[in-house]
Design an enzyme around this catalytic site. Structure first.
Site, PDB file in Angstrom:
ATOM      1  N   CYS A   1     -18.163  45.164  12.207  1.00  0.00           N
ATOM      2  CA  CYS A   1     -17.745  45.535  13.557  1.00  0.00           C
ATOM      3  C   CYS A   1     -16.222  45.536  13.711  1.00  0.00           C
ATOM      4  CB  CYS A   1     -18.302  44.547  14.564  1.00  0.00           C
ATOM      5  SG  CYS A   1     -20.061  44.350  14.488  1.00  0.00           S
TER       6      CYS A   1
ATOM      7  N   ARG B   1     -14.406  50.418   8.241  1.00  0.00           N
ATOM      8  CA  ARG B   1     -15.063  49.115   8.080  1.00  0.00           C
ATOM      9  C   ARG B   1     -16.576  49.230   8.034  1.00  0.00           C
ATOM     10  NH1 ARG B   1     -11.605  44.726  10.132  1.00  0.00           N
ATOM     11  NH2 ARG B   1     -13.490  43.606  10.629  1.00  0.00           N
TER      12      ARG B   1
ATOM     13  N   TRP C   1     -21.702  47.123  13.791  1.00  0.00           N
ATOM     14  CA  TRP C   1     -22.511  47.124  12.563  1.00  0.00           C
ATOM     15  C   TRP C   1     -23.673  46.187  12.881  1.00  0.00           C
ATOM     16  CZ3 TRP C   1     -24.028  43.790   8.525  1.00  0.00           C
ATOM     17  CH2 TRP C   1     -24.313  44.407   7.301  1.00  0.00           C
TER      18      TRP C   1
ATOM     19  N   ASN D   1     -17.474  40.546  17.842  1.00  0.00           N
ATOM     20  CA  ASN D   1     -17.767  40.557  16.402  1.00  0.00           C
ATOM     21  C   ASN D   1     -18.253  39.166  16.039  1.00  0.00           C
ATOM     22  OD1 ASN D   1     -16.667  43.063  16.357  1.00  0.00           O
ATOM     23  ND2 ASN D   1     -14.893  42.541  15.099  1.00  0.00           N
ATOM     24  N   GLY D   2     -19.252  39.093  15.170  1.00  0.00           N
ATOM     25  CA  GLY D   2     -19.757  37.791  14.742  1.00  0.00           C
ATOM     26  C   GLY D   2     -21.187  37.598  15.205  1.00  0.00           C
TER      27      GLY D   2
ATOM     28  N   GLU E   1     -18.589  45.826 -12.598  1.00  0.00           N
ATOM     29  CA  GLU E   1     -17.837  46.551 -11.581  1.00  0.00           C
ATOM     30  C   GLU E   1     -18.155  48.052 -11.631  1.00  0.00           C
ATOM     31  OE1 GLU E   1     -16.479  45.756  -9.036  1.00  0.00           O
ATOM     32  OE2 GLU E   1     -15.081  47.335  -8.478  1.00  0.00           O
TER      33      GLU E   1
ATOM     34  N   LYS F   1     -19.709  50.099  -8.478  1.00  0.00           N
ATOM     35  CA  LYS F   1     -19.028  51.269  -7.909  1.00  0.00           C
ATOM     36  C   LYS F   1     -20.017  52.434  -7.809  1.00  0.00           C
ATOM     37  CE  LYS F   1     -16.182  50.130  -6.371  1.00  0.00           C
ATOM     38  NZ  LYS F   1     -15.788  48.754  -6.414  1.00  0.00           N
TER      39      LYS F   1
ATOM     40  N   GLU G   1     -22.968  51.772  -5.163  1.00  0.00           N
ATOM     41  CA  GLU G   1     -22.638  51.669  -3.742  1.00  0.00           C
ATOM     42  C   GLU G   1     -22.233  52.990  -3.127  1.00  0.00           C
ATOM     43  OE1 GLU G   1     -19.318  49.105  -2.665  1.00  0.00           O
ATOM     44  OE2 GLU G   1     -18.334  49.517  -4.557  1.00  0.00           O
TER      45      GLU G   1
ATOM     46  N   HIS H   1     -34.108  41.253 -24.664  1.00  0.00           N
ATOM     47  CA  HIS H   1     -34.933  40.180 -24.095  1.00  0.00           C
ATOM     48  C   HIS H   1     -35.730  40.667 -22.884  1.00  0.00           C
ATOM     49  CE1 HIS H   1     -33.223  37.330 -26.854  1.00  0.00           C
ATOM     50  NE2 HIS H   1     -32.018  37.765 -26.529  1.00  0.00           N
TER      51      HIS H   1
ATOM     52  N   LYS I   1     -16.567  47.267   5.166  1.00  0.00           N
ATOM     53  CA  LYS I   1     -15.386  46.915   4.377  1.00  0.00           C
ATOM     54  C   LYS I   1     -15.118  45.422   4.393  1.00  0.00           C
ATOM     55  CE  LYS I   1     -11.804  47.795   1.893  1.00  0.00           C
ATOM     56  NZ  LYS I   1     -12.110  48.052   0.466  1.00  0.00           N
TER      57      LYS I   1
HETATM   58  C1  F6R Z   1     -17.315  46.697  -3.445  1.00  0.00           C
HETATM   59  C2  F6R Z   1     -16.617  45.858  -2.506  1.00  0.00           C
HETATM   60  C3  F6R Z   1     -17.248  44.581  -2.105  1.00  0.00           C
HETATM   61  C4  F6R Z   1     -16.185  43.502  -1.855  1.00  0.00           C
HETATM   62  C5  F6R Z   1     -16.857  42.237  -1.287  1.00  0.00           C
HETATM   63  C6  F6R Z   1     -15.849  41.136  -1.078  1.00  0.00           C
HETATM   64  O1  F6R Z   1     -16.608  47.855  -3.735  1.00  0.00           O
HETATM   65  O2  F6R Z   1     -15.563  46.197  -2.020  1.00  0.00           O
HETATM   66  O3  F6R Z   1     -18.177  44.147  -3.049  1.00  0.00           O
HETATM   67  O4  F6R Z   1     -15.525  43.234  -3.041  1.00  0.00           O
HETATM   68  O5  F6R Z   1     -17.482  42.531  -0.078  1.00  0.00           O
HETATM   69  O6  F6R Z   1     -14.874  41.523  -0.175  1.00  0.00           O
HETATM   70  P1  F6R Z   1     -13.479  40.800  -0.115  1.00  0.00           P
HETATM   71  O7  F6R Z   1     -12.780  41.042  -1.405  1.00  0.00           O
HETATM   72  O8  F6R Z   1     -12.776  41.447   1.050  1.00  0.00           O
HETATM   73  O9  F6R Z   1     -13.748  39.351   0.112  1.00  0.00           O
END
Ligand code: F6R
Length: 612
Positions: free
Chosen positions: A2, A27, A76, A102-103, A484, A488, A491, A507, A607
């Protein structure tokens, strides 16, 4: 997650609120709304499910909503499905109070029952409407919105950043914060609130960050602050030093592509400013050589991609320091009764500095006496402020939900920290130190060289974009990097993807490999290249279609077995994942592009993850 923006001044509020919300779109959200107080003291609430454009069209870009004071929100969904009714702002039954939040309010059910017993009715399924009605309830009792907010804050439990408008008090709105980010922006004859500075950077760089328990009364010509004891306080001002253009696309089709391309520069900014006379130099670090020598264990705590940085870090730091390093998912760490003590160094990694799980883990570790050193991108964020030491990644604002340049700068900074500690501990020889430093200085240029030609990767993406399942395999640092690469891809392209330590395949997971299964085989970790080759042959024998990533020095060998090979420049082992991850980011990007996905705002994702 949010987003909140609020404005009071002399200009029409609604277009400013919409513009701020648009800057928070990255976000992640599912509905949006604004509340503006008109000259006739009427609260006009406009909200709608879906993209901000829908709302903007309904109110003609904000022009059809009159008034110079208002609050806005992108939601959100947590409590209740994404729809017009559950969207914020929420309006009290008597039409006097509008709230954005938010929250999560944890005791909202009990409070709702209390209000129902007093005859209050609820339209939405949200916890926020309960806060709104509770403020209205106390406002009826005391006739002051600020006093009503104080009373409500004494009763609610959970996390909140709140923006509150009262129809009878057109000269100000109220903001409050606990465990969710909120800042004040100071303008000329106007003031703002925002959950993220991106929303207001166009108007001001002069900000104050609200702390937990604080309340602000924001009027056009000033802001009054109160602490958690409801006493007036003054707040420090901070200047935001990055540019608006840094948060704009600058000709790229997507923020993600722009941010991938910005990685060399982001690494230069993050790393080179901390090198003096070919030595790593952390100007502000509070921990000294005695403390570093006394550390008995290092924990790296983070979520998602930041956690993946930690996985690379575990391999590299243990190698450089010969001390045990445990990498923990923040969401698990906080509930596992961790064996942390004052001789534990806890390295917390977070791009946003607001991730709730990471924040909670930090507090848990701090309470156990550990020293907290955080690696954070957002200056002044909650994690940065609560840490004993902070090393900022100077990646600039990262807008795409999928992180790229923050990941890369975190990785480099963690390696530099290892080098710095290793030098103090004497576990990195001077020869090795010089060799690592030499490669660090060349890293951005090598990355640039890779980013200049992306044709091969586009070609591979066009070959594979319609696969529905992918495995990333690798050993040691390649496994860490695969985690990673796999995240990527899944997602942003919504392709099912898993990362496996190659040795584990046999395994169980190898049973999933069949004719045509795409396996991205990572073979950049030189020490285990031969073993990586054996795993390639193993999956090929079961019909896998292999796309390999290796170093230039091993490419010829790899090509004897695999047709599709991406070669990355050689560098020092500890930096190899920094180069290896680049084609994986680009592969994910081009696959998602070909699949027509919403690359910068993937479904269901946010985000900054400020809920548990
Ligand atoms: C994936 C991504 C998320 C963040 C995770 C932690 O591309 O961006 O997996 O890495 O939500 O976020 P931060 O680094 O802001 O604590």
């Amino acid at each position: 997650m949010c987003g909140i923006v609020g404005f009071i001044g002399t200009e029409q509020a609604a277009p400013i609120l919409l513009d701020g919300l648009q800057r928070l779109e990255y976000r992640g959200y599912d509905s949006a709304g604004i509340a503006v107080l008109s000259g006739e003291r009427e609260l006009q609430v406009k909200k709608s499910k879906g993209r901000l454009k829908v709302l903007s069209d309904i109110i003609n870009g904000g022009k059809s909503v009159e008034g110079t004071i208002g609050i806005g929100h992108t939601r959100w969904a947590t409590h209740g499905e994404p729809n017009d009714i559950n969207a914020h702002p929420h309006l009290s039954g008597n039409g006097k109070i509008a709230v954005v939040h938010n929250g999560i309010i944890e005791n909202y059910v009990e409070l709702r029952d209390f209000l129902r017993s007093k005859g209050y009715e609820f339209r939405s399924e949200t916890d926020t409407e309960v806060v709104t009605q509770l403020i209205a309830y106390y406002y009826e009792e005391c006739g002051s919105c600020l006093e009503a907010v104080f009373r409500v804050l004494r009763r609610i439990e959970g996390a909140y950043a709140l923006g509150i408008l009262c129809a009878d008090e057109p000269e100000h709105f109220i903001a409050a914060r606990k465990d969710a980010p909120l800042l004040i922006g100071y303008g000329e004859g106007c003031n703002f609130i925002a959950s993220d500075v991106t929303a207001i950077i166009k108007h001001t760089r002069d900000v104050s960050y609200m702390e937990d328990g604080e309340v602000a009364v924001v009027s056009k010509d000033g802001v009054e602050f109160y602490n958690s004891l409801e006493q007036p306080i003054t707040k420090e001002h901070h200047t935001i030093d990055w540019d608006v253009s840094a948060a704009e696309k600058g000709g790229y089709a997507h923020f993600m592509l722009k941010e991938i391309m910005e990685q060399p520069e982001a690494i230069r900014k993050t790393a080179f400013s901390r090198i003096k006379d070919n030595r790593v130099f952390f100007e502000d670090l509070k921990i000294d050589a005695d403390y570093i020598s006394s550390i008995n264990k290092i924990y790296i705590v983070a979520c998602g991609s930041s956690y993946h940085v930690g996985v690379v870090g575990k391999y590299n730091l243990e190698r450089m320091l010969r001390k045990p390093v445990e990498v923990c998912l923040a969401s698990e760490f906080r509930y596992c009764d961790p064996l942390v003590d004052p001789r534990s160094l806890v390295i917390v990694i977070s791009q946003s500095g607001e991730t709730l799980d990471t924040m909670a883990a930090l507090r848990e570790a701090k309470a156990l006496g550990a020293h907290i050193l955080s690696i954070v991108n957002v200056v002044g964020s909650s994690i940065a402020r609560e840490s004993d030491d902070v090393l900022y990644t100077w990646a600039g604002p990262e807008i795409a939900v999928a992180t790229t340049k923050a990941y890369s700068t975190q990785l480099v900074l963690l390696n530099m920290l290892g080098l710095y500690f290793g030098d103090i501990l004497g576990t990195v020889s001077q020869e090795e130190y010089a060799c690592i430093m030499n490669e660090l200085l060349r890293l951005p240029a090598k990355m640039e060289q890779m980013l200049e030609n992306t044709e091969d990767i586009k070609h591979f993406a066009s070959n594979y974009f319609n696969h529905d399942s992918v495995f990333f395999i690798g050993r040691n640092l390649d496994y860490a990097m695969g985690l990673e690469g796999s995240l990527k891809l899944k997602e942003i392209s919504y392709i099912h993807s898993e990362a496996y330590a190659s040795g584990e395949l046999k395994h169980g997971t190898i049973s999933l490999i069949e004719d045509g299964t795409l396996v991205v085989a990572l073979g950049t970790y030189s020490a285990l290249f031969d073993k990586a080759m054996s795993n390639v042959v193993e999956v090929q024998a079961r019909g896998a279609d292999v796309l390999a990533v290796t170093t230039e020095s091993h490419a010829a060998e790899m090509r004897k077995t695999v047709g599709n090979v991406i070669a990355v420049p050689n560098t020092h082992t500890i930096f190899q994942p920094s180069l290896g991850v680049v084609p994986l980011q680009l592969f994910a990007y081009y696959v998602a592009l070909l699949r027509g996905c919403d690359i910068d705002k993937p479904r269901n994702l946010a985000k900054s993850v400020t809920v548990e």
